[in-house]
Design an enzyme around this catalytic site. Structure first.
Site, mmCIF file in Angstrom:
data_model
loop_
_atom_site.group_PDB
_atom_site.id
_atom_site.type_symbol
_atom_site.label_atom_id
_atom_site.label_comp_id
_atom_site.label_asym_id
_atom_site.label_seq_id
_atom_site.Cartn_x
_atom_site.Cartn_y
_atom_site.Cartn_z
ATOM 1 N N THR A 1 1.693 -4.539 4.153
ATOM 2 C CA THR A 1 1.551 -4.855 5.581
ATOM 3 C C THR A 1 0.914 -6.226 5.836
ATOM 4 O OG1 THR A 1 -0.589 -3.746 5.717
ATOM 5 C CG2 THR A 1 1.370 -2.418 6.228
ATOM 6 N N THR B 1 0.818 -1.218 0.000
ATOM 7 C CA THR B 1 0.000 0.000 0.000
ATOM 8 C C THR B 1 0.849 1.264 0.000
ATOM 9 O OG1 THR B 1 -1.789 -1.131 1.131
ATOM 10 C CG2 THR B 1 -1.754 1.240 1.367
HETATM 11 N N1 ASP Z 1 -2.778 -5.407 0.837
HETATM 12 C C1 ASP Z 1 -1.656 -4.560 1.087
HETATM 13 C C2 ASP Z 1 -0.382 -5.360 0.987
HETATM 14 O O1 ASP Z 1 -0.074 -6.083 1.902
HETATM 15 C C3 ASP Z 1 -1.799 -3.961 2.422
HETATM 16 C C4 ASP Z 1 -0.733 -2.989 2.804
HETATM 17 O O2 ASP Z 1 0.311 -2.881 2.212
HETATM 18 O O3 ASP Z 1 -0.982 -2.269 3.790
HETATM 19 O O4 ASP Z 1 0.285 -5.251 -0.008
#
Ligand code: ASP
Length: 327
Positions: A89, A13
């Site tokens: 994340t 993200t």
């Molecule tokens: N879906 C995303 C990922 O893990 C969530 C994030 O980066 O916060 O790439």
């Protein structure tokens, strides 16, 4: 000589932008992430940025983690003071433990990400990247192993978990708390050192399969039964302190004769017990039948350790002894 922090982007993200077909997708490279962070010029540090992957973190695999581990080690061998990895994340905690286990250097390796994309109101990526760079420069961060920095908190790889789907405060270290905080931009670390264990990150790891099976009320083990011999090892996310329904015990015991079966807890906090309960399917019963104790490692992290150990050719006794380090 000025210190140098190497930034390696993996996607997530923190690097996402709106797509033409709706929703956000990975779009930005490491250079663009660094360019969006205010205050870096005042740090008197050289920053080098490279984009290794541009993926949502649910789509990362062990080959990507192996490539990342190599890239981090190369940066450290080439004189980087510390390395910051930007990452989605969703799986950041698994990548952090993988790096913790495969990098033999006291230099800080810090993984960070964002819960809000760059174009959102209150995007947290720039603040997280700034804090991560500060931690990568901190002498006190040396020897703590791989760290996850989010929301001005510093978490140890073996403790950290994503505990919320969308909050910027999603990251916690259940039962232990963060190893430090960022105060007025400065890291204040009180951490415990990493466990002294380094395993090779080899291409072999991608060829192995370790299943993670979450046990539920009334579970008769059908999911596990259908796994057949498709897996080289199994992690059971057991109920409570490490329990399965009585009806599942013969099947679990049979698997434990064939492949390493590690018992963790699905509760999200605390250690699996060892000697409290005595009923069929209790932790005592399961350890008597050859299961391996995951200690404080949660199921997803136990899977990373088991996969690395299997790739290194460890036998059942070596696997058991290694998990004991995480008690
Ligand atoms: N879906 C995303 C990922 O893990 C969530 C994030 O980066 O916060 O790439």
């Amino acid at each position: 000589m000025r210190p140098r922090v190497a930034i390696i982007a993996m996607g997530g993200t923190i690097a996402m932008a709106p797509s033409a077909s709706g929703g956000i997708i990975p779009a930005l490279g490491a250079d663009e992430l660094v360019a969006a962070v205010p205050g870096l010029a005042d740090l008197g540090v050289d920053l080098t940025a490279s984009t290794l992957r541009s993926l949502p973190s649910p789509s990362l695999g062990f080959d990507d983690l192996t490539a990342l581990s190599h890239a981090v080690r190369e940066e450290l061998a080439n004189g980087a003071t510390g390395v910051v990895v930007t990452h989605g994340t969703d799986t950041i905690e698994e990548t952090a433990l993988f790096l913790d286990l495969t990098i033999d250097s006291p230099a800080p390796v810090v993984v960070t990400g964002a819960m809000r994309a760059p174009a959102s109101a209150g995007a947290d990526g720039p603040a997280n990247l700034y804090a991560a760079i500060r931690v990568a420069l901190a002498t006190d961060a040396r020897g703590l192993g791989c760290l996850v920095v989010m929301s001005d908190e510093v978490h140890g790889a073996r403790f950290v978990r994503k505990s919320h789907t969308s909050s910027t405060g999603a990251f916690v270290s259940p039962g232990f708390g963060p190893l430090g905080l960022i105060v007025e931009g400065e890291p204040r670390l009180r951490g415990t050192p990493r466990i002294d264990l380094v395993l090779p990150a080899t291409d072999k790891i991608s060829a192995l399969r370790v299943a993670l099976v979450t046990v539920t009320l009334g579970d008769d083990g059908e999911l596990l039964r259908r796994a057949g011999d498709a897996f080289d090892g199994i992690v059971i996310a057991g109920l409570g302190a490490g329990h399965v329904p009585a009806g599942m015990v013969p099947l679990v015991a049979e698997f434990a004769q064939r492949v390493p079966v590690v018992l963790a807890s699905r509760t999200g906090s605390g250690s699996v017990l060892r000697a409290t309960y005595g009923y069929p399917g209790s932790e005592r019963d399961l350890f008597d039948r050859g299961l391996i104790h995951a200690g404080f490692l949660d199921p997803a992290k136990a899977r990373i350790l088991l996969q690395l150990l299997l790739a290194d050719g460890a036998d059942r006794d070596q696997i058991g002894a290694t998990f004991e380090l995480y008690r």
